[in-house]
Structure formats: structure tokens, C-alpha cells
Design an enzyme around this catalytic site. Structure first.
Site, mmCIF file in Angstrom:
data_model
loop_
_atom_site.group_PDB
_atom_site.id
_atom_site.type_symbol
_atom_site.label_atom_id
_atom_site.label_comp_id
_atom_site.label_asym_id
_atom_site.label_seq_id
_atom_site.Cartn_x
_atom_site.Cartn_y
_atom_site.Cartn_z
ATOM 1 N N HIS A 1 -0.827 0.410 -9.855
ATOM 2 C CA HIS A 1 -1.546 -0.541 -8.988
ATOM 3 C C HIS A 1 -2.092 -1.732 -9.789
ATOM 4 O O HIS A 1 -3.291 -2.034 -9.760
ATOM 5 C CB HIS A 1 -2.681 0.170 -8.242
ATOM 6 C CG HIS A 1 -3.117 -0.560 -6.999
ATOM 7 N ND1 HIS A 1 -3.507 0.074 -5.846
ATOM 8 C CD2 HIS A 1 -3.240 -1.893 -6.728
ATOM 9 C CE1 HIS A 1 -3.844 -0.812 -4.932
ATOM 10 N NE2 HIS A 1 -3.692 -2.023 -5.454
ATOM 11 N N ARG B 1 0.845 -1.186 0.000
ATOM 12 C CA ARG B 1 0.000 0.000 0.000
ATOM 13 C C ARG B 1 0.880 1.235 0.000
ATOM 14 O O ARG B 1 1.960 1.242 0.621
ATOM 15 C CB ARG B 1 -0.900 0.023 1.250
ATOM 16 C CG ARG B 1 -2.078 -0.926 1.197
ATOM 17 C CD ARG B 1 -3.116 -0.516 0.152
ATOM 18 N NE ARG B 1 -4.249 -1.418 0.087
ATOM 19 C CZ ARG B 1 -4.407 -2.412 -0.786
ATOM 20 N NH1 ARG B 1 -3.467 -2.640 -1.686
ATOM 21 N NH2 ARG B 1 -5.487 -3.163 -0.789
#
Ligand code: NDP
Ligand code: OXD
Length: 307
Positions: A270, A222
Site C-alpha cells: 500500500h 482498495r
């Protein structure tokens, strides 16, 4: 009883087909056309709008389309029902592919050759051996363990760091007490930790200083694990040789963010790994059955622990 599918990133029709193949009478509704909120008992979701899940009074379970559930746990008004995170062979395999690619790209100096080509320079260097490049994986869960084992199979000396020590055929370090020794033997650091109050900001100046000079960082967990200013300072001082970042503090990464243009940074949007409806449907269907019969879910999240 109906399932609500809510995701801007996952393909709803592929999920409908895959789940109906396992549960033919499933009432599958795609958000926002979900009808009466009181009829929804299962939410299959990725990044719902803030507060949306509070609108369904008869929810029995929230099934995440992602492995990381930090975003769900931060939802305002999150109903007090069991949550399951995504575990899927395709998710694991694609993450392993990504981590291997990023580690090999740096190990075989493709990052350097990309820069040399832009400078029109033929810059021969004797190729390194995997046995001389130590990789360290933070987080030895579903994804970290698979990536670590695969890196070891490619000849890298691999160690992992987790809360509890693991028996995976690689060196295992655990807890705060094990962190310094883990970092000191790590030339390529891979972050595959969940984002929790204990792990937020863990990729910081202190961590980078604990690595050998010239180490490389791969963050696929993250964005909030990384302190971006500390990374840039460590890259500019030469403490770090480079970084591959699939996850960023703000996504999409704003055009003015200096990481976009840093010569030692590779950004990907991502995309490191994703669940496939074909391979994940069986596990999701099992959790729908479990939720509807009041049994504990597979891969149920411990809310207190945060993963
Ligand atoms: P798991 O829950 O299976 O594993 C988490 C691991 O982290 C465990 O080994 C756990 O240790 C360890 N851990 C947790 N807290 C700490 C801590 N404080 N100190 C040390 N170790 C800790 O997660 P997954 O492997 O399924 O996923 C990991 C993360 O990857 C997700 O949370 C998500 O953020 C990210 N991800 C990113 C994707 C992308 O496309 N970029 C796609 C999918 C996931 P222990 O085993 O001892 O409990
Ligand atoms: C996940 C992700 O957590 O894609 O699954 O980030």
C-alpha cells in the site's frame, strides 16, 4: 479552536510545519495528546480508531489525509459534518509513477524476465510495441485521469471507464452499459475506483472473463475491489498473465495468504501514492478556513454517493 492530527502513517511534525507556514496561529494538536475534546474543531485524519471521531462534540470538518474515504464513511458514530478527501499534486504524481512502472514492467516483460532469471534462462523475445498494448483505467477521477493521460503519452492506446463519460483525449466508456466493451479492448487493466457499494468486488471472475486472454491486472484502489479467489483462478487458468496488487483485502497481508507466493503476482505494501505536507498544505489550509467560515469544502465528499 484547534486542529487534531491523527495518523499512524503520516509525519506529524512535517504536517505541523507545513500548516503553520500557511496559518501561523493554528493550534495543531497531535493525537492522542489533544487536551479537551470540546476544543477540537477540525480533524485531519487517516484511519482513526473506530468510534474515535464521535468523541469531539464541536467538530466542524473532517479532512482526510487520504484520497479514499471508504474507511472514514464506515466509522461507527461518524459525526454529521462535511468531509473532504485528499487532493494533492504529489499524491497524483506518485500514483502516476506507480501505475506507469507497473504497466511498463509487464509490457516490457520484466515480470517474465524476473522468473527466467530465477530459472537461469536466457529467454530472448522480440520486444513488444506500446501501440500494440491496450491499457484500460477504471476510474477517471483525480488519480485515474492523470495516470491514463500519462500512459497515453507513453504510446499506449488508453481507454477509461467512469460513471459519466469524459473528454480527456482518450477513449471514454461509461456506466454498466459501457463496461463490457471497455474490458474487451483492455490488455492491461488498472483499477483506480473508489470503494463504494457499486464497486466492491468489481475485480471478479466475470470481469476477468471479459478481458482478452492473457490480460494483466493492476489494483491500486482498495483490496475489497478484488475477489482474491477469482484472481487466483484466472491466473492459474491462463486467463490472466499476472497482477500487481498494492492494496489487499487484509493489510498487512497475512503470511499464509497464497498471493504472497503466487509466481504471477507482485505485492507492494500500500505504497502506490501518498500526499506530501509541502504540496498539500495549501489545500488543507484553505479547507480549514472554509470550515471555520461555514463554506463548502474543496473536494467535499458526497456521503450518499460514497466518494
Ligand atoms: P475520485 O473520486 O477523484 O475519482 C473516482 C472515479 O471513479 C471517478 O472518475 C468516478 O466516475 C469513478 N467511479 C466511481 N464510481 C463508479 C462506478 N460505480 N462506475 C464507474 N466509475 C465510477 O478518486 P481518486 O482518483 O482521487 O482516487 C481513487 C481511489 O484511489 C481512492 O478512492 C482510493 O481508494 C485509491 N487510492 C489508493 C492509493 C494507494 O496508495 N494505493 C492512494 C490514493 C488513492 P465519475 O467521474 O463519472 O463520477
Ligand atoms: C489513499 C490511500 O486513499 O493512501 O489516499 O490509500
Amino acid at each position: 479552536m484547534a486542529l487534531m492530527f491523527l495518523s499512524a502513517d503520516d509525519p506529524p511534525e512535517a504536517w505541523r510545519a507545513a500548516l503553520l507556514a500557511v496559518i501561523p496561529d493554528l493550534d495543531f494538536r497531535i493525537w492522542p495528546e489533544v487536551g479537551d475534546p470540546a476544543e477540537i474543531d477540525i480533524a485531519l485524519v487517516w484511519q482513526p480508531p473506530p468510534g474515535e471521531l464521535a468523541r469531539y462534540p464541536n467538530l466542524r470538518a473532517i479532512l482526510s489525509l487520504g484520497a479514499g474515504i471508504d474507511g472514514l464513511l464506515a466509522q461507527p458514530g461518524l459525526p454529521d459534518v462535511p468531509i473532504a478527501r485528499m487532493v494533492d499534486p504529489s499524491l497524483t504524481r506518485t500514483m502516476t509513477e506507480y501505475v506507469l512502472l507497473a504497466a511498463l514492467r509487464h509490457h516490457r516483460q520484466f515480470d517474465r524476465f524476473e522468473r527466467e532469471q530465477r530459472a537461469v534462462r536466457w529467454s530472448y523475445a522480440f520486444p513488444p510495441q506500446a501501440a500494440d498494448r491496450r491499457v484500460g483505467v477504471m476510474g477517471l477521477g483525480m488519480l485515474g485521469a492523470a495516470a491514463a493521460v500519462s500512459l497515453a503519452a507513453h504510446g499506449f492506446p488508453v481507454a477509461g471507464w467512469s460513471r459519466e463519460a469524459k473528454q480527456l483525449g482518450i477513449d471514454s466508456f461509461a456506466g454498466c452499459d459501457g463496461l463490457a466493451a471497455f474490458l474487451a479492448r483492455t490488455d492491461i487493466l488498472v483499477c483506480l475506483l473508489p470503494l463504494t457499494r457499486d464497486t466492491a468486488g468489481i475485480l471478479n471472475a466475470g470481469t476477468f472473463a471479459g478481458l482478452p486472454r492473457g490480460a494483466y491486472v493492476i489494483n491500486v484502489a482498495r483490496g475489497a475491489h478484488l475477489v482474491e479467489a477469482d484472481l487466483i483462478a484466472a491466473l492459474d487458468s491462463g486467463q490472466l498473465a499476472g497482477a500487481t496488487l498494492d492494496v489487499l483485502g487484509e493489510e498487512p497481508l497475512p503470511p499464509e495468504n497464497p498471493l504472497w507466493r503466487h509466481p504471477k503476482v507482485l505485492i507492494t505494501p500500500h505504497v502506490a501514492s501518498y500526499a506530501s505536507p509541502r504540496t498539500a498544505a495549501e489545500g488543507v489550509a484553505e479547507n480549514i478556513r472554509r470550515a471555520r467560515t461555514g463554506q463548502p469544502l474543496l473536494h467535499q465528499v458526497d456521503r450518499e454517493r460514497g466518494y
